[in-house]
Scaffold this motif. Structure first.
Motif, mmCIF file in Angstrom:
data_model
loop_
_atom_site.group_PDB
_atom_site.id
_atom_site.type_symbol
_atom_site.label_atom_id
_atom_site.label_comp_id
_atom_site.label_asym_id
_atom_site.label_seq_id
_atom_site.Cartn_x
_atom_site.Cartn_y
_atom_site.Cartn_z
ATOM 1 N N HIS A 50 0.828 -1.213 0.000
ATOM 2 C CA HIS A 50 0.000 0.000 0.000
ATOM 3 C C HIS A 50 0.860 1.260 0.000
ATOM 4 O O HIS A 50 0.422 2.323 -0.413
ATOM 5 C CB HIS A 50 -0.934 0.003 1.214
ATOM 6 C CG HIS A 50 -1.940 -1.091 1.171
ATOM 7 N ND1 HIS A 50 -2.920 -1.167 0.206
ATOM 8 C CD2 HIS A 50 -2.112 -2.180 1.971
ATOM 9 C CE1 HIS A 50 -3.663 -2.253 0.410
ATOM 10 N NE2 HIS A 50 -3.181 -2.888 1.479
ATOM 11 N N SER A 51 2.108 1.135 0.464
ATOM 12 C CA SER A 51 2.944 2.331 0.589
ATOM 13 C C SER A 51 3.825 2.578 -0.646
ATOM 14 O O SER A 51 4.491 3.593 -0.736
ATOM 15 C CB SER A 51 3.838 2.200 1.825
ATOM 16 O OG SER A 51 4.662 1.061 1.680
ATOM 17 N N ALA A 52 3.838 1.613 -1.580
ATOM 18 C CA ALA A 52 4.742 1.737 -2.736
ATOM 19 C C ALA A 52 4.354 2.916 -3.625
ATOM 20 O O ALA A 52 3.176 3.214 -3.823
ATOM 21 C CB ALA A 52 4.708 0.453 -3.550
ATOM 22 N N SER A 56 4.875 5.548 -12.342
ATOM 23 C CA SER A 56 5.073 6.870 -12.967
ATOM 24 C C SER A 56 5.808 7.827 -12.028
ATOM 25 O O SER A 56 6.666 8.610 -12.454
ATOM 26 C CB SER A 56 3.729 7.476 -13.386
ATOM 27 O OG SER A 56 2.880 7.585 -12.253
ATOM 28 N N LYS A 57 5.488 7.739 -10.712
ATOM 29 C CA LYS A 57 6.161 8.590 -9.714
ATOM 30 C C LYS A 57 7.618 8.141 -9.534
ATOM 31 O O LYS A 57 8.517 8.965 -9.329
ATOM 32 C CB LYS A 57 5.438 8.525 -8.361
ATOM 33 C CG LYS A 57 4.012 9.046 -8.391
ATOM 34 C CD LYS A 57 3.973 10.547 -8.410
ATOM 35 C CE LYS A 57 2.557 11.083 -8.344
ATOM 36 N NZ LYS A 57 2.512 12.510 -8.678
ATOM 37 N N MET A 58 7.826 6.825 -9.603
ATOM 38 C CA MET A 58 9.193 6.303 -9.480
ATOM 39 C C MET A 58 10.054 6.783 -10.649
ATOM 40 O O MET A 58 11.221 7.137 -10.464
ATOM 41 C CB MET A 58 9.168 4.768 -9.441
ATOM 42 C CG MET A 58 8.604 4.199 -8.148
ATOM 43 S SD MET A 58 8.522 2.392 -8.157
ATOM 44 C CE MET A 58 10.201 1.974 -7.707
ATOM 45 N N LEU A 82 11.647 -0.352 -10.027
ATOM 46 C CA LEU A 82 10.620 0.236 -10.908
ATOM 47 C C LEU A 82 9.930 -0.862 -11.733
ATOM 48 O O LEU A 82 8.707 -0.904 -11.828
ATOM 49 C CB LEU A 82 11.274 1.271 -11.831
ATOM 50 C CG LEU A 82 10.447 1.738 -13.045
ATOM 51 C CD1 LEU A 82 9.233 2.544 -12.582
ATOM 52 C CD2 LEU A 82 11.306 2.595 -13.983
ATOM 53 N N ILE A 83 10.737 -1.761 -12.337
ATOM 54 C CA ILE A 83 10.160 -2.840 -13.154
ATOM 55 C C ILE A 83 9.269 -3.731 -12.279
ATOM 56 O O ILE A 83 8.151 -4.089 -12.668
ATOM 57 C CB ILE A 83 11.277 -3.702 -13.816
ATOM 58 C CG1 ILE A 83 12.214 -2.848 -14.685
ATOM 59 C CG2 ILE A 83 10.659 -4.847 -14.636
ATOM 60 C CD1 ILE A 83 11.587 -2.148 -15.865
ATOM 61 N N SER A 84 9.745 -4.062 -11.071
ATOM 62 C CA SER A 84 8.971 -4.912 -10.154
ATOM 63 C C SER A 84 7.636 -4.268 -9.787
ATOM 64 O O SER A 84 6.611 -4.945 -9.687
ATOM 65 C CB SER A 84 9.776 -5.185 -8.882
ATOM 66 O OG SER A 84 10.928 -5.920 -9.196
ATOM 67 N N GLN A 85 7.655 -2.959 -9.595
ATOM 68 C CA GLN A 85 6.419 -2.234 -9.277
ATOM 69 C C GLN A 85 5.484 -2.206 -10.493
ATOM 70 O O GLN A 85 4.282 -2.435 -10.368
ATOM 71 C CB GLN A 85 6.757 -0.797 -8.837
ATOM 72 C CG GLN A 85 5.553 0.120 -8.627
ATOM 73 C CD GLN A 85 4.584 -0.379 -7.560
ATOM 74 O OE1 GLN A 85 4.975 -1.063 -6.616
ATOM 75 N NE2 GLN A 85 3.312 -0.056 -7.719
ATOM 76 N N ALA A 86 6.045 -1.950 -11.668
ATOM 77 C CA ALA A 86 5.239 -1.837 -12.890
ATOM 78 C C ALA A 86 4.523 -3.152 -13.213
ATOM 79 O O ALA A 86 3.391 -3.145 -13.699
ATOM 80 C CB ALA A 86 6.127 -1.417 -14.061
#
Length: 307
Positions: A50-52, A56-58, A82-86
C-alpha cells in the motif's frame, strides 16, 4: 561458449526499445507473452504494498536523481525496483518502465555495466528477439500483399521526391534544417554524445536526400566526434539502421505501405548497399519484393524519370 557480457551495448538497448513499441502495437496477448510473462518466470514480481510509489512517480524520482552525481550508484537498483512495481500495476506501466530503463542504459556506461542491467537484459532479450523474428517474416507477406494492390499512381506517389511549392515551404524547411543542425552543434559543445547521436540520426534520416543537407559538414562533425568517443561513427550507423528498420516495420504494421517504401529508399540511399549494415538482409528482401512488383506492373521506366 559465448563470451559473457560485462556491459549492455547502446545499440542493443535502442533496438529493444523499438521492439517493445512494436509489441505494444501487436496487442495484449503478445505483450503478455513476450514481455510480462518472462519477468514473472524470472521472479521479478514483488508483493503488493500500500505504501509503494506508483511506477510513474518512481520514473519521475529516478529522473530527478539522474541529475545528482551522488545518487548515480543507486539508479540501477531503483530501475529494477521500478520494473517490479510496474509488473503489478499494468502492462502499459511495464512497457513504459522497460523503455525508461533501456534509455538509462543508453545514457550511462555505469548503468549499462551494472548487475541489474545485465540481469534485466538477460530476461528481456531472448523473448523480444523471438517476437521480432516472427514479426519480420509476417511483415514480408503483409508488405508484398499491400503493394500488389497499389495502383500505378499510388506507387508513383511513394517514389516522388518531396516537392516544395513556393518560397514559404522552402524557407520553412531551410529554417527547420538549420535549427536542428544548431541543436546538434550545441550538444557536441557540451559533450552530450547521446543527444548528439539522436539528433544526428534525425537530421540524416529526414534530410540526407534534400537540397539543404550538407554532407561535408556532417562528415566533419562525425570526424570530430569520433576523436572524442572511439566508435562514435559506427554507433551512429547502427542507430540509423535501427531507426529506419523499425520505421519501415511500423509502416507495414500500420498498413502504411507508402511510409515503408520511403523508409526502404532512405535506407538504400544512406547505406548504398553495404551488406555489413544492420538489418541489410531483411530490408534487401523487402526491396526485392518491391522492385519485383514494380517490374510486373511495368513501371520501372516511369519511376526512373520521376526520381
Amino acid at each position: 561458449m559465448a563470451e559473457k557480457r560485462t556491459s549492455i551495448p547502446s545499440d542493443l538497448a535502442q533496438e529493444l526499445v523499438k521492439i517493445i513499441r512494436l509489441l505494444a502495437m501487436s496487442g495484449k496477448k503478445n505483450f503478455k507473452k513476450y514481455l510480462y510473462d518472462p519477468f514473472i518466470y524470472a521472479g521479478w514480481e514483488k508483493e503488493k504494498s500500500h505504501s509503494a510509489l506508483a511506477a510513474s512517480k518512481m520514473i519521475d524520482k529516478i529522473q530527478e536523481d539522474s541529475n545528482n552525481p551522488s545518487y548515480l550508484h543507486t539508479l540501477p537498483h531503483q530501475c529494477k525496483r521500478l520494473i517490479s512495481q510496474a509488473i503489478i500495476e499494468s502492462l502499459s506501466a511495464l512497457g513504459d518502465s522497460c523503455i525508461f530503463f533501456l534509455e538509462k542504459i543508453q545514457e550511462s556506461g555505469s548503468i549499462a555495466s551494472s548487475p541489474e542491467a545485465l540481469e534485466f537484459i538477460a530476461v528481456l532479450e531472448k523473448p523480444l528477439k523471438e517476437f521480432e523474428k516472427v514479426t519480420s517474416s509476417n511483415n514480408e507477406k503483409l508488405f508484398e500483399d499491400s503493394i500488389k494492390n497499389f495502383s500505378k499512381e499510388e506507387l508513383k506517389s511513394a517514389f516522388e521526391p518531396v516537392k516544395l511549392d513556393g518560397t514559404r515551404q522552402k524557407v520553412y524547411l531551410d529554417t527547420e534544417v538549420h535549427t536542428l543542425y544548431q541543436q546538434i552543434l550545441s550538444a557536441a559543445k557540451v559533450n552530450n554524445l547521446v543527444r548528439c547521436k539522436k539528433l544526428l540520426s534525425r537530421y540524416i534520416i529526414n534530410y540526407s536526400d534534400s537540397e539543404t543537407y550538407s554532407e561535408q559538414e556532417v562528415e566533419n562533425l562525425l570526424d570530430a566526434l569520433g576523436k572524442r568517443e572511439v566508435g562514435f561513427k559506427e554507433d551512429l550507423k547502427d542507430s540509423l539502421a535501427i531507426e529506419l528498420y523499425f520505421s519501415i516495420t511500423k509502416g507495414i504494421l500500420e498498413g502504411n505501405a507508402k511510409k515503408a517504401i520511403q523508409g526502404i529508399r532512405k535506407y538504400a540511399h544512406i547505406f548504398e548497399g553495404d551488406p555489413n549494415t544492420k538489418y541489410y538482409y531483411e530490408i534487401d528482401s523487402l526491396e526485392r519484393k518491391l522492385y519485383g512488383i514494380i517490374q510486373a506492373k511495368d513501371l520501372m521506366k516511369e519511376l526512373r524519370k520521376g526520381v
